[in-house]
Design a protein around this motif. Structure first.
Motif, PDB file in Angstrom:
ATOM      1  N   ARG A  84      30.581 -49.414  80.084  1.00 16.98           N
ATOM      2  CA  ARG A  84      31.286 -50.380  80.927  1.00 16.98           C
ATOM      3  C   ARG A  84      32.778 -50.391  80.602  1.00 16.98           C
ATOM      4  N   LEU A  85      33.100 -50.327  79.315  1.00 19.43           N
ATOM      5  CA  LEU A  85      34.499 -50.337  78.902  1.00 19.43           C
ATOM      6  C   LEU A  85      35.226 -49.064  79.334  1.00 19.43           C
ATOM      7  N   LEU A  86      34.555 -47.924  79.307  1.00 18.05           N
ATOM      8  CA  LEU A  86      35.180 -46.682  79.756  1.00 18.05           C
ATOM      9  C   LEU A  86      35.437 -46.680  81.265  1.00 18.05           C
ATOM     10  N   VAL A  87      34.566 -47.351  82.017  1.00 20.68           N
ATOM     11  CA  VAL A  87      34.739 -47.430  83.460  1.00 20.68           C
ATOM     12  C   VAL A  87      35.846 -48.417  83.822  1.00 20.68           C
ATOM     13  N   ASP A  88      35.859 -49.578  83.144  1.00 19.93           N
ATOM     14  CA  ASP A  88      36.856 -50.612  83.423  1.00 19.93           C
ATOM     15  C   ASP A  88      37.454 -51.060  82.085  1.00 19.93           C
ATOM     16  N   HIS A  89      38.627 -50.570  81.753  1.00 16.37           N
ATOM     17  CA  HIS A  89      39.244 -50.831  80.449  1.00 16.37           C
ATOM     18  C   HIS A  89      39.483 -52.312  80.176  1.00 16.37           C
ATOM     19  N   ALA A  90      39.590 -53.119  81.180  1.00 16.80           N
ATOM     20  CA  ALA A  90      39.865 -54.547  80.992  1.00 16.80           C
ATOM     21  C   ALA A  90      38.596 -55.354  80.728  1.00 16.80           C
ATOM     22  N   ASP A  91      37.421 -54.808  81.035  1.00 16.83           N
ATOM     23  CA  ASP A  91      36.160 -55.539  80.883  1.00 16.83           C
ATOM     24  C   ASP A  91      35.575 -55.284  79.490  1.00 16.83           C
ATOM     25  N   THR A  92      35.933 -56.130  78.522  1.00  8.44           N
ATOM     26  CA  THR A  92      35.449 -55.948  77.152  1.00  8.44           C
ATOM     27  C   THR A  92      34.107 -56.617  76.919  1.00  8.44           C
ATOM     28  N   GLY A  93      33.619 -57.406  77.859  1.00  8.02           N
ATOM     29  CA  GLY A  93      32.289 -57.994  77.759  1.00  8.02           C
ATOM     30  C   GLY A  93      32.133 -58.937  76.590  1.00  8.02           C
ATOM     31  N   LEU A  94      31.158 -58.679  75.738  1.00  6.87           N
ATOM     32  CA  LEU A  94      30.864 -59.538  74.590  1.00  6.87           C
ATOM     33  C   LEU A  94      32.010 -59.601  73.588  1.00  6.87           C
ATOM     34  N   LEU A  95      32.879 -58.632  73.620  1.00  9.59           N
ATOM     35  CA  LEU A  95      33.957 -58.553  72.638  1.00  9.59           C
ATOM     36  C   LEU A  95      35.298 -59.010  73.206  1.00  9.59           C
ATOM     37  N   ALA A  96      35.279 -59.932  74.137  1.00 12.96           N
ATOM     38  CA  ALA A  96      36.508 -60.381  74.791  1.00 12.96           C
ATOM     39  C   ALA A  96      37.490 -61.004  73.802  1.00 12.96           C
ATOM     40  N   ARG A  97      37.008 -61.648  72.770  1.00  8.76           N
ATOM     41  CA  ARG A  97      37.886 -62.320  71.802  1.00  8.76           C
ATOM     42  C   ARG A  97      38.313 -61.417  70.648  1.00  8.76           C
ATOM     43  N   LEU A  98      37.845 -60.212  70.634  1.00 11.48           N
ATOM     44  CA  LEU A  98      38.186 -59.290  69.551  1.00 11.48           C
ATOM     45  C   LEU A  98      39.635 -58.821  69.681  1.00 11.48           C
ATOM     46  N   PRO A  99      40.439 -58.979  68.628  1.00 14.07           N
ATOM     47  CA  PRO A  99      41.806 -58.477  68.710  1.00 14.07           C
ATOM     48  C   PRO A  99      41.815 -56.942  68.631  1.00 14.07           C
TER      49      PRO A  99
END
Length: 77
Positions: free
Chosen positions: A23-38
């Motif tokens: 999912r991240l490779l397809v859409d670089h902005a969609d981090t999913g579960l790791l949205a808060r990860l710096p």
């Protein structure tokens, strides 16, 4: 029973990691579960790949241990 549970947990971890990485490779902005990860894209991708590899290794190890325990108990394959 313990080996089956560990194998299932490993497969779940593998699926979550692989799905997140794709999912991240397809859409670089969609981090999913790791949205808060710096760290953004590279950090999130590394964590997802690590989760997939760890899940695969855990599932494989649990499968082999369960197979060995079954053979030791005389249950065969």
């Amino acid at each position: 029973m313990k080996h089956h549970l560990l194998q299932v947990l490993g497969m779940i971890l593998f699926v979550l990691g692989a799905q997140g990485a794709v999912r991240l490779l397809v859409d670089h902005a969609d981090t999913g579960l790791l949205a808060r990860l710096p760290g953004g894209f590279p950090a999130a991708l590394a964590v997802y790949v690590l989760a997939a590899v760890a899940g695969a290794l855990l599932a494989d190890r649990a499968h082999r241990a369960g197979k060995a325990a079954g053979k030791a108990a005389g249950k065969g394959d």
